[in-house]
Design a protein around this motif. Structure first.
Motif, PDB file in Angstrom:
ATOM      1  N   UNK B 220       0.949  -1.203  -0.063  1.00 36.97           N
ATOM      2  CA  UNK B 220      -0.031   0.052   0.031  1.00 36.97           C
ATOM      3  C   UNK B 220       0.866   1.268  -0.025  1.00 36.97           C
ATOM      4  N   UNK B 221       0.988   1.875  -1.354  1.00 36.96           N
ATOM      5  CA  UNK B 221       1.623   3.225  -1.167  1.00 36.96           C
ATOM      6  C   UNK B 221       0.761   4.239  -0.120  1.00 36.96           C
ATOM      7  N   UNK B 222       1.180   4.961   0.672  1.00 39.62           N
ATOM      8  CA  UNK B 222       0.453   5.839   1.459  1.00 39.62           C
ATOM      9  C   UNK B 222       0.489   7.173   1.004  1.00 39.62           C
ATOM     10  N   UNK B 223       1.423   7.121  -0.350  1.00 41.19           N
ATOM     11  CA  UNK B 223       1.255   8.700  -0.985  1.00 41.19           C
ATOM     12  C   UNK B 223       0.965   8.355  -2.471  1.00 41.19           C
ATOM     13  N   UNK B 224       0.229   9.369  -3.125  1.00 35.03           N
ATOM     14  CA  UNK B 224       0.177   9.157  -4.686  1.00 35.03           C
ATOM     15  C   UNK B 224       0.345  10.553  -5.359  1.00 35.03           C
ATOM     16  N   UNK B 225       0.843  10.667  -6.307  1.00 34.66           N
ATOM     17  CA  UNK B 225       1.078  12.041  -7.021  1.00 34.66           C
ATOM     18  C   UNK B 225      -0.150  12.177  -8.024  1.00 34.66           C
ATOM     19  N   UNK B 226      -0.904  13.089  -7.810  1.00 38.12           N
ATOM     20  CA  UNK B 226      -2.150  13.326  -8.262  1.00 38.12           C
ATOM     21  C   UNK B 226      -1.868  14.454  -9.616  1.00 38.12           C
ATOM     22  N   UNK B 227      -0.793  15.280  -9.303  1.00 40.65           N
ATOM     23  CA  UNK B 227      -0.631  16.195 -10.517  1.00 40.65           C
ATOM     24  C   UNK B 227       0.754  16.423 -10.548  1.00 40.65           C
ATOM     25  N   UNK B 228       1.255  16.924 -11.614  1.00 43.53           N
ATOM     26  CA  UNK B 228       2.845  17.677 -11.461  1.00 43.53           C
ATOM     27  C   UNK B 228       2.729  18.514 -12.684  1.00 43.53           C
ATOM     28  N   UNK B 229       3.091  19.801 -12.243  1.00 48.88           N
ATOM     29  CA  UNK B 229       3.532  20.571 -13.153  1.00 48.88           C
ATOM     30  C   UNK B 229       5.031  21.151 -13.155  1.00 48.88           C
ATOM     31  N   UNK B 230       5.525  21.512 -14.264  1.00 55.16           N
ATOM     32  CA  UNK B 230       6.613  22.156 -14.100  1.00 55.16           C
ATOM     33  C   UNK B 230       6.796  23.175 -13.534  1.00 55.16           C
ATOM     34  N   UNK B 231       7.902  23.829 -12.871  1.00 57.76           N
ATOM     35  CA  UNK B 231       8.155  24.784 -12.399  1.00 57.76           C
ATOM     36  C   UNK B 231       8.119  26.063 -13.248  1.00 57.76           C
ATOM     37  N   UNK B 232       7.476  27.036 -13.101  1.00 58.54           N
ATOM     38  CA  UNK B 232       7.365  28.142 -14.217  1.00 58.54           C
ATOM     39  C   UNK B 232       8.901  28.716 -14.462  1.00 58.54           C
ATOM     40  N   UNK B 233       9.172  28.930 -15.781  1.00 56.39           N
ATOM     41  CA  UNK B 233      10.285  29.719 -15.961  1.00 56.39           C
ATOM     42  C   UNK B 233      10.521  30.879 -15.208  1.00 56.39           C
ATOM     43  N   UNK B 234      11.953  30.952 -14.720  1.00 59.62           N
ATOM     44  CA  UNK B 234      12.302  32.148 -14.116  1.00 59.62           C
ATOM     45  C   UNK B 234      12.123  33.525 -14.833  1.00 59.62           C
ATOM     46  N   UNK B 235      11.516  34.345 -14.260  1.00 56.30           N
ATOM     47  CA  UNK B 235      11.410  35.750 -14.981  1.00 56.30           C
ATOM     48  C   UNK B 235      12.758  36.433 -14.717  1.00 56.30           C
ATOM     49  N   UNK B 236      13.047  37.435 -15.636  1.00 53.77           N
ATOM     50  CA  UNK B 236      14.375  37.963 -15.877  1.00 53.77           C
ATOM     51  C   UNK B 236      14.622  38.807 -14.534  1.00 53.77           C
ATOM     52  N   UNK B 237      13.793  39.388 -13.834  1.00 48.96           N
ATOM     53  CA  UNK B 237      14.048  40.139 -12.539  1.00 48.96           C
ATOM     54  C   UNK B 237      14.325  41.695 -12.947  1.00 48.96           C
ATOM     55  N   UNK B 238      14.546  42.469 -12.046  1.00 48.61           N
ATOM     56  CA  UNK B 238      14.736  43.720 -12.274  1.00 48.61           C
ATOM     57  C   UNK B 238      16.129  44.287 -12.327  1.00 48.61           C
ATOM     58  N   UNK B 239      16.484  44.867 -13.089  1.00 46.76           N
ATOM     59  CA  UNK B 239      18.049  45.300 -13.090  1.00 46.76           C
ATOM     60  C   UNK B 239      17.936  46.801 -12.476  1.00 46.76           C
TER      61      UNK B 239
END
Lengths: 391, 260
Positions: B220-239
């Motif tokens: 019995x696996x006590x956990x199950x992955x329901x959904x996976x989404x890729x981490x959003x791309x990093x935005x450029x930031x403020x210079x």
């Protein structure tokens, strides 16, 4: 089909499928070591003409030095593994591969094959560990392709030998703890082990090189150097002695050249993918694709030839003219590839930030040393026609 | 002295990693698999202890056929023998199942003095397996260790977490999980690579570890992955270019985000 460019042109040939797990593991270990310890610095070392001697003990610890020899602290791998290590070393820089070739295939092999038990015990474990450095003196200022004319001479005096002469273009010469030196004697050509510091033995490094800048190239001078008879390699008689060593080193080179070519192509593929002109990556233009395709076909053929020759060597069936085929083809193709890759990189290609021109410059030496491409052509010519055309 | 080191084969952190479409478990088809780099340090620590205590080092890994490569790698580095737990039914096992299986494998080794593990693996990063294994085996656990000293009967460890540094001590046998700060792992030598082929690796399935156990009850696996989404791309930031007003700009930025 993946929309991403190949990271390694040799993937197209699935070269890994003709290698054993052990061979692949040895190759990837060398690659990882170089990635950590050499690649971050190699451009600067080339620029500053610096040989990173401190890496010798580390290469020794891995087992790279004299790796294809049995016993005396050597790893005792097969020939294909040795070739693959050379491939990765030269993918980093021909200077490192040259260091390893000279240490393992010329210095250590000459002692291992032709030396007395005392000589082997004295030198091989330290050379294998990288605690001592070896070099190999055959070429002279006036005798390159024709070593039989060498002028360096050893004359008996009592029980000793007196050595006079000089050697030129000697990799590791200036830092070597022991030199294998070939000289004329009354009985023909003989080999001697000359330790550093022997009175009358001096070296001078050759500066202002445009090739193999990350390795040391020197002249060796022998001025009435007195050696005991125990310094002579007892089993080496005639030119067969040094030539057998050269065959070992050439075998490493025919793999190494594939590495320099692969690394150049990887740089070109990567650059062509990221360089945008006329609103698309230059790798999407037909002329660039023709370059990359031709070079990939060429490097894959060279790699397959190398592995094939390695298998012949491991079966003890390889003939010198077959090594000539490999050295001639693979180095000639590698230098053409490195130069062509430079054109893919445009103006950036002349910067030391990218490897292809460094490889091309290094391969100028590789094309000439260990038998010039001309000499290897004539070896192959003789094998085909039966006529020796050297003279 | 007997040391068991637990290792895991994971996707190369240098390459792009992916989860399979269906059950969001690791896509092993399209990834380069390597020995986990924190686990590699646990192995290195075991080998350093081997050099000073003459211990026998057993490397244990749970995973598909390919996990044998990671076991061979540790054998090439110098470990003595391997145990490979390989069973299709373990695909997608969660931390509790994994720990139960690993603990059972450790029990097959006689007179274990020390179990070494990484404090996490670079893929799942649950950081729970070593603690559960210790609990199941009834061993004291010294986790997140960056320095380790062993004498005949005791282990002393410097523990370092974001919360601070502590010195821990425990009698042997014990379980220690190490962080990536503990050492720099060696490269396997060519002699080691060639010798690894001849070292014994026992392959065990679930039936071997849990004879008579009921599959359905155990797995019995006590956990199950329901959904996976890729981490959003990093935005450029403020210079911010400092023309004398950068300090004010930074302050305005932080105030606007209610960060000060």
């Amino acid at each position: 089909m993946s929309a991403k460019p190949l990271k390694d042109p040799l993937e197209l040939f699935d070269i890994a499928s003709v290698l054993t797990d052990e061979e692949r593991e040895i190759q990837s270990t060398v690659a990882r070591f170089l990635e950590d310890r050499v690649r971050p610095h190699i451009g600067q070392w080339f620029e500053n003409a610096h040989f990173a001697r401190e890496l010798a003990p580390e290469l020794g610890k891995l087992g790279v030095l004299g790796m294809h020899l049995e016993g005396y602290g050597c790893a005792g791998t097969n020939a294909v593994s040795y070739g693959l290590a050379c491939l990765e070393l030269e993918a980093a820089d021909s200077g490192f591969r040259s260091f390893v070739s000279v240490q393992g295939s010329l210095s250590m092999f000459s002692i291992w094959k032709w030396g007395s038990e005392e000589q082997k015990l004295q030198w091989l474990p330290r050379l294998a560990a990288g605690e001592a450095i070896g070099c190999f003196g055959l070429t002279e200022p006036d005798f390159g392709s024709n070593p039989s004319g060498m002028r360096t001479k050893a004359v008996r005096e009592g029980g000793d030998w007196i050595l006079n002469g000089s050697k030129m273009w000697i990799t590791n010469g200036g830092i070597a703890d022991v030199a294998t030196v070939w000289a004329q004697t009354e009985e023909g050509i003989r080999g001697f082990l000359v330790p550093r510091g022997t009175p009358g033995f001096t070296t001078q490094d050759i500066k202002q090189k445009m090739s193999l800048r990350a390795s040391i190239t020197s002249e060796l001078y022998f001025d009435n150097v007195r050696l005991p008879d125990s310094a002579r390699l007892p089993l080496a008689e005639g030119l067969r002695g040094p030539l057998s060593c050269l065959n070992e080193a050439r075998f490493g080179i025919l793999f190494g050249a594939v590495g320099a070519a692969r690394d150049s192509i990887q740089a070109a593929i990567d650059y062509a993918d990221s360089r945008v002109q006329f609103d698309k990556p230059i790798s999407a233009f037909q002329l660039t694709q023709k370059k990359l395709a031709d070079m990939t076909v060429s490097v894959g053929s060279a790699a397959l030839l190398a592995v094939h020759l390695g298998r012949l060597k491991d079966q003890h069936r390889i003939r010198p003219e077959q090594i000539s085929v490999g050295k001639l083809n693979n180095v000639r193709e590698a230098i053409a590839i490195a130069r062509e890759c430079r054109t893919v990189l445009g103006a950036n290609g002349i910067s030391l930030e990218y490897s292809p021109l460094r490889h091309a410059n290094n391969l100028e030496s590789v094309l000439t040393y260990e038998g010039t491409s001309e000499m290897h052509t004539l070896v192959v010519g003789q094998a085909i026609t039966g006529y020796p055309a050297y003279r | 002295m007997n040391i068991v080191v637990l290792v895991k084969q994971v996707p190369d952190t240098a390459a792009e990693r992916a989860l399979s479409e269906g059950d969001h478990t690791l896509d092993r088809e399209n990834t380069d698999l390597v020995l986990d780099e924190i686990n590699e340090r646990a192995a290195e620590e075991a080998l350093r202890l081997k050099a000073t205590t003459d211990a026998e080092v057993t490397v244990v890994s749970m995973g598909p056929d390919s996990a044998l490569d990671s076991i061979r790698k540790v054998l090439a580095m110098g470990a003595d023998r391997g145990i490979h737990i390989c069973d299709d039914r373990l695909q997608g096992a969660d931390v509790v199942t994994t720990a139960r299986v690993l603990a059972a494998a450790v029990r097959t080794v006689a007179d274990v003095d020390l179990v070494l593990a990484g404090n996490a693996a670079t893929d799942g990063q649950a950081s729970a397996v070593p603690a559960i294994v210790a609990d199941l085996l009834g061993l004291p656990q010294l986790t997140h260790v960056r320095e380790l000293v062993l004498d005949a009967k005791r282990v002393r460890a410097e523990r370092e977490t974001e919360g601070g540094e502590t010195t821990l001590e425990a009698p042997l046998p014990a379980l220690v999980s190490v962080t990536e700060k503990i050492n720099e792992p060696r490269y396997p030598s060519f002699k080691g690579i060639m010798a690894a082929k001849k070292k014994p690796v026992a392959t065990i399935g679930l039936d071997g570890l849990f004879p008579g156990a009921d599959d359905t009850g155990f797995l019995v696996s006590r956990t199950r992955v329901v959904e996976a989404v890729p981490r959003p791309a990093r935005s450029a930031g403020i210079r911010v270019v400092d023309d004398g007003l950068a300090g004010r700009q930074l302050a305005d930025h932080l105030i606007a985000r209610k960060l000060v």
